[in-house]
Design a protein around this motif. Structure first.
Motif, PDB file in Angstrom:
ATOM      1  N   ALA A 235      37.729  51.315  20.367  1.00  0.00           N
ATOM      2  CA  ALA A 235      38.432  50.028  20.269  1.00  0.00           C
ATOM      3  C   ALA A 235      37.426  48.918  19.943  1.00  0.00           C
ATOM      4  N   ALA A 236      36.243  48.990  20.555  1.00  0.00           N
ATOM      5  CA  ALA A 236      35.204  47.980  20.296  1.00  0.00           C
ATOM      6  C   ALA A 236      34.752  48.046  18.830  1.00  0.00           C
ATOM      7  N   THR A 237      34.672  49.242  18.274  1.00  0.00           N
ATOM      8  CA  THR A 237      34.283  49.388  16.861  1.00  0.00           C
ATOM      9  C   THR A 237      35.287  48.682  15.965  1.00  0.00           C
TER      10      THR A 237
ATOM     11  N   GLY B 150      27.415  38.831   8.001  1.00  0.00           N
ATOM     12  CA  GLY B 150      26.557  39.397   6.969  1.00  0.00           C
ATOM     13  C   GLY B 150      26.668  40.906   6.916  1.00  0.00           C
ATOM     14  N   ARG B 151      26.269  41.454   5.778  1.00  0.00           N
ATOM     15  CA  ARG B 151      26.408  42.891   5.553  1.00  0.00           C
ATOM     16  C   ARG B 151      25.557  43.697   6.514  1.00  0.00           C
ATOM     17  N   ILE B 152      24.296  43.286   6.650  1.00  0.00           N
ATOM     18  CA  ILE B 152      23.394  44.060   7.488  1.00  0.00           C
ATOM     19  C   ILE B 152      23.865  44.041   8.939  1.00  0.00           C
ATOM     20  N   MET B 153      24.364  42.865   9.382  1.00  0.00           N
ATOM     21  CA  MET B 153      24.858  42.748  10.757  1.00  0.00           C
ATOM     22  C   MET B 153      26.038  43.685  10.978  1.00  0.00           C
ATOM     23  N   ALA B 154      26.949  43.724  10.015  1.00  0.00           N
ATOM     24  CA  ALA B 154      28.137  44.576  10.133  1.00  0.00           C
ATOM     25  C   ALA B 154      27.746  46.046  10.229  1.00  0.00           C
ATOM     26  N   VAL B 155      26.819  46.441   9.379  1.00  0.00           N
ATOM     27  CA  VAL B 155      26.371  47.836   9.370  1.00  0.00           C
ATOM     28  C   VAL B 155      25.629  48.163  10.655  1.00  0.00           C
ATOM     29  N   ALA B 156      24.738  47.238  11.077  1.00  0.00           N
ATOM     30  CA  ALA B 156      23.941  47.480  12.282  1.00  0.00           C
ATOM     31  C   ALA B 156      24.843  47.630  13.502  1.00  0.00           C
ATOM     32  N   LEU B 157      25.859  46.739  13.612  1.00  0.00           N
ATOM     33  CA  LEU B 157      26.777  46.787  14.757  1.00  0.00           C
ATOM     34  C   LEU B 157      27.533  48.108  14.785  1.00  0.00           C
ATOM     35  N   ALA B 158      28.030  48.508  13.613  1.00  0.00           N
ATOM     36  CA  ALA B 158      28.790  49.770  13.532  1.00  0.00           C
ATOM     37  C   ALA B 158      27.910  50.955  13.913  1.00  0.00           C
ATOM     38  N   LEU B 159      26.675  50.957  13.437  1.00  0.00           N
ATOM     39  CA  LEU B 159      25.782  52.089  13.712  1.00  0.00           C
ATOM     40  C   LEU B 159      25.323  52.105  15.175  1.00  0.00           C
ATOM     41  N   ILE B 160      25.157  50.905  15.761  1.00  0.00           N
ATOM     42  CA  ILE B 160      24.753  50.854  17.175  1.00  0.00           C
ATOM     43  C   ILE B 160      25.862  51.429  18.059  1.00  0.00           C
TER      44      ILE B 160
ATOM     45  N   ALA C 125      28.273  53.442  17.152  1.00  0.00           N
ATOM     46  CA  ALA C 125      28.393  54.879  16.861  1.00  0.00           C
ATOM     47  C   ALA C 125      27.282  55.661  17.568  1.00  0.00           C
ATOM     48  N   SER C 126      26.075  55.078  17.608  1.00  0.00           N
ATOM     49  CA  SER C 126      24.957  55.764  18.267  1.00  0.00           C
ATOM     50  C   SER C 126      25.189  55.895  19.766  1.00  0.00           C
TER      51      SER C 126
ATOM     52  N   VAL D 220      30.740  64.212  16.726  1.00  0.00           N
ATOM     53  CA  VAL D 220      29.668  63.215  16.531  1.00  0.00           C
ATOM     54  C   VAL D 220      29.591  62.800  15.055  1.00  0.00           C
ATOM     55  N   ALA D 221      29.723  63.768  14.158  1.00  0.00           N
ATOM     56  CA  ALA D 221      29.669  63.445  12.726  1.00  0.00           C
ATOM     57  C   ALA D 221      30.778  62.454  12.366  1.00  0.00           C
ATOM     58  N   TRP D 222      31.971  62.662  12.923  1.00  0.00           N
ATOM     59  CA  TRP D 222      33.094  61.754  12.633  1.00  0.00           C
ATOM     60  C   TRP D 222      32.858  60.369  13.233  1.00  0.00           C
ATOM     61  N   VAL D 223      32.198  60.331  14.390  1.00  0.00           N
ATOM     62  CA  VAL D 223      31.894  59.048  15.046  1.00  0.00           C
ATOM     63  C   VAL D 223      31.109  58.139  14.087  1.00  0.00           C
ATOM     64  N   PHE D 224      30.245  58.722  13.250  1.00  0.00           N
ATOM     65  CA  PHE D 224      29.482  57.925  12.282  1.00  0.00           C
ATOM     66  C   PHE D 224      30.284  57.703  10.993  1.00  0.00           C
ATOM     67  N   LEU D 225      31.057  58.709  10.593  1.00  0.00           N
ATOM     68  CA  LEU D 225      31.809  58.572   9.337  1.00  0.00           C
ATOM     69  C   LEU D 225      32.894  57.498   9.442  1.00  0.00           C
ATOM     70  N   PHE D 226      33.549  57.417  10.591  1.00  0.00           N
ATOM     71  CA  PHE D 226      34.692  56.501  10.739  1.00  0.00           C
ATOM     72  C   PHE D 226      34.335  55.047  10.421  1.00  0.00           C
ATOM     73  N   PRO D 227      33.358  54.444  11.093  1.00  0.00           N
ATOM     74  CA  PRO D 227      33.066  53.038  10.745  1.00  0.00           C
ATOM     75  C   PRO D 227      32.477  52.878   9.352  1.00  0.00           C
ATOM     76  N   LEU D 228      31.639  53.823   8.930  1.00  0.00           N
ATOM     77  CA  LEU D 228      30.965  53.654   7.632  1.00  0.00           C
ATOM     78  C   LEU D 228      31.938  53.799   6.459  1.00  0.00           C
ATOM     79  N   LEU D 229      32.977  54.613   6.618  1.00  0.00           N
ATOM     80  CA  LEU D 229      33.907  54.832   5.502  1.00  0.00           C
ATOM     81  C   LEU D 229      35.144  53.940   5.549  1.00  0.00           C
ATOM     82  N   TYR D 230      35.492  53.422   6.720  1.00  0.00           N
ATOM     83  CA  TYR D 230      36.763  52.695   6.832  1.00  0.00           C
ATOM     84  C   TYR D 230      36.616  51.217   7.183  1.00  0.00           C
ATOM     85  N   LEU D 231      35.515  50.858   7.855  1.00  0.00           N
ATOM     86  CA  LEU D 231      35.457  49.504   8.411  1.00  0.00           C
ATOM     87  C   LEU D 231      34.474  48.579   7.707  1.00  0.00           C
TER      88      LEU D 231
END
Lengths: 98, 208
Positions: A26-28, A38-48, A50-51, B196-207
């Protein structure tokens, strides 16, 4: 042949991790609406986020929290290789020669 | 201590199986990681499908996003039922193991059904490489190529996981419970990695 079975699970903890994963999902979704910075911020937030989710799954569901050091070495090689691939392309992106 | 990382040398037979599985997962990390690094690099350097801006055109984006979010919940739930299946097997509860493994397989099949519906939705909007829409927008075409490559690759892993889980379920009929628990643990490791793979794919491909 050793056939003994050890129980590592904790039903309450497993449920708690599951609920945390749903909350982070839900947070994602919410964060994607507030990432106009910004683009980098959006990507960084999503990856953090997800990590964090991947770490929860790895440590609690895949059993890394009670695993041998050998598994961390194996996992570390994979994570390091992916980071090298990700970071290695950044200079090219930075100088806009793509 | 349960939470401590084990460093001693008292290796048991099943430890070898787990090392093998983690080495296999390492190869999968490298496969998905290389694809994702390439994807991120392409979208960072391409102004026509820049990373940080949702790549999907507006038409049909929200229903597609809803389906992907639903699939995220389905996969996370299947990971939870898999953990429960392993726990039941470790406790010698055969019926509990089978019920949770059946639930895991059903959720995996549900993921594929929702993904198929999502593909149908996207194709109906012309979101596929080579469509007239994609020809007019090279950035979208690049993005769609990555989208289908990565989601199809992931879908194949779901399929492989379903087969693995099915074998673990089938073999649990009258096998000793320690053996059932070990097979469940191995199947579970792979299934969680697919999650885990989907956890990374979801935001990168959809958001973004």
């Amino acid at each position: 042949m050793n056939m003994e079975t050890t129980t590592h699970s904790d039903d309450g903890l497993d449920l708690g991790v599951y609920l945390a994963l749903l909350g982070l999902t839900a947070a994602t979704l919410a964060a994607s609406h507030f990432s106009h910075g910004g683009r980098i911020m959006a990507v960084a937030l999503a990856l953090i986020i997800a990590s964090v989710k991947a770490s929860l799954i790895g440590f609690y569901y895949m059993g890394l929290r009670r695993e041998r050091a050998m598994m961390f070495i194996i996992l570390g090689i994979g994570v390091a290789a992916v980071l090298i691939l990700l970071v290695g392309i950044l200079p090219d992106m930075t100088f806009g020669r793509f | 201590m349960d939470a401590a990382i084990t460093m001693d040398a008292d290796w048991r037979e099943e430890d070898g199986g787990r090392v093998g599985l983690w080495l296999f997962i390492l190869s999968e990390i490298l496969l998905f990681g290389a694809f994702l690094a390439s994807y991120v690099g392409t979208r960072l350097g391409n102004t026509e499908c820049a990373l940080g801006v949702v790549a999907w055109p507006e038409a049909g984006h929200l229903p597609g996003l809803a389906m992907a979010a639903l699939n995220t919940v389905i996969l996370l739930t299947s990971s939870y039922t898999m953990v429960r299946a392993i726990a039941r097997a470790e406790r010698g509860d055969r019926a509990g193991f089978r019920a949770n493994m059946i639930a895991t397989i059903a959720l995996g099949l549900g993921f594929l059904v929702v993904k198929s519906a999502e593909y149908a939705l996207k194709v109906s909007h012309g979101y596929y490489p080579g469509s007239e829409l994609a020809k007019l927008n090279p950035g979208l075409s690049i993005f769609l190529s990555y989208y289908y490559a990565l989601t199809l690759l992931h879908g194949l892993h779901i399929l492989a996981g379903l087969v693995w889980n099915g074998v673990a379920l089938y073999a649990s009929g009258d096998a000793p419970m320690p053996a059932v628990a070990r097979r469940a643990e191995y199947a579970g490791l792979y299934w969680h990695f697919v999650d885990v793979a989907w956890v990374f794919l979801f935001p990168l491909l959809y958001l973004i």
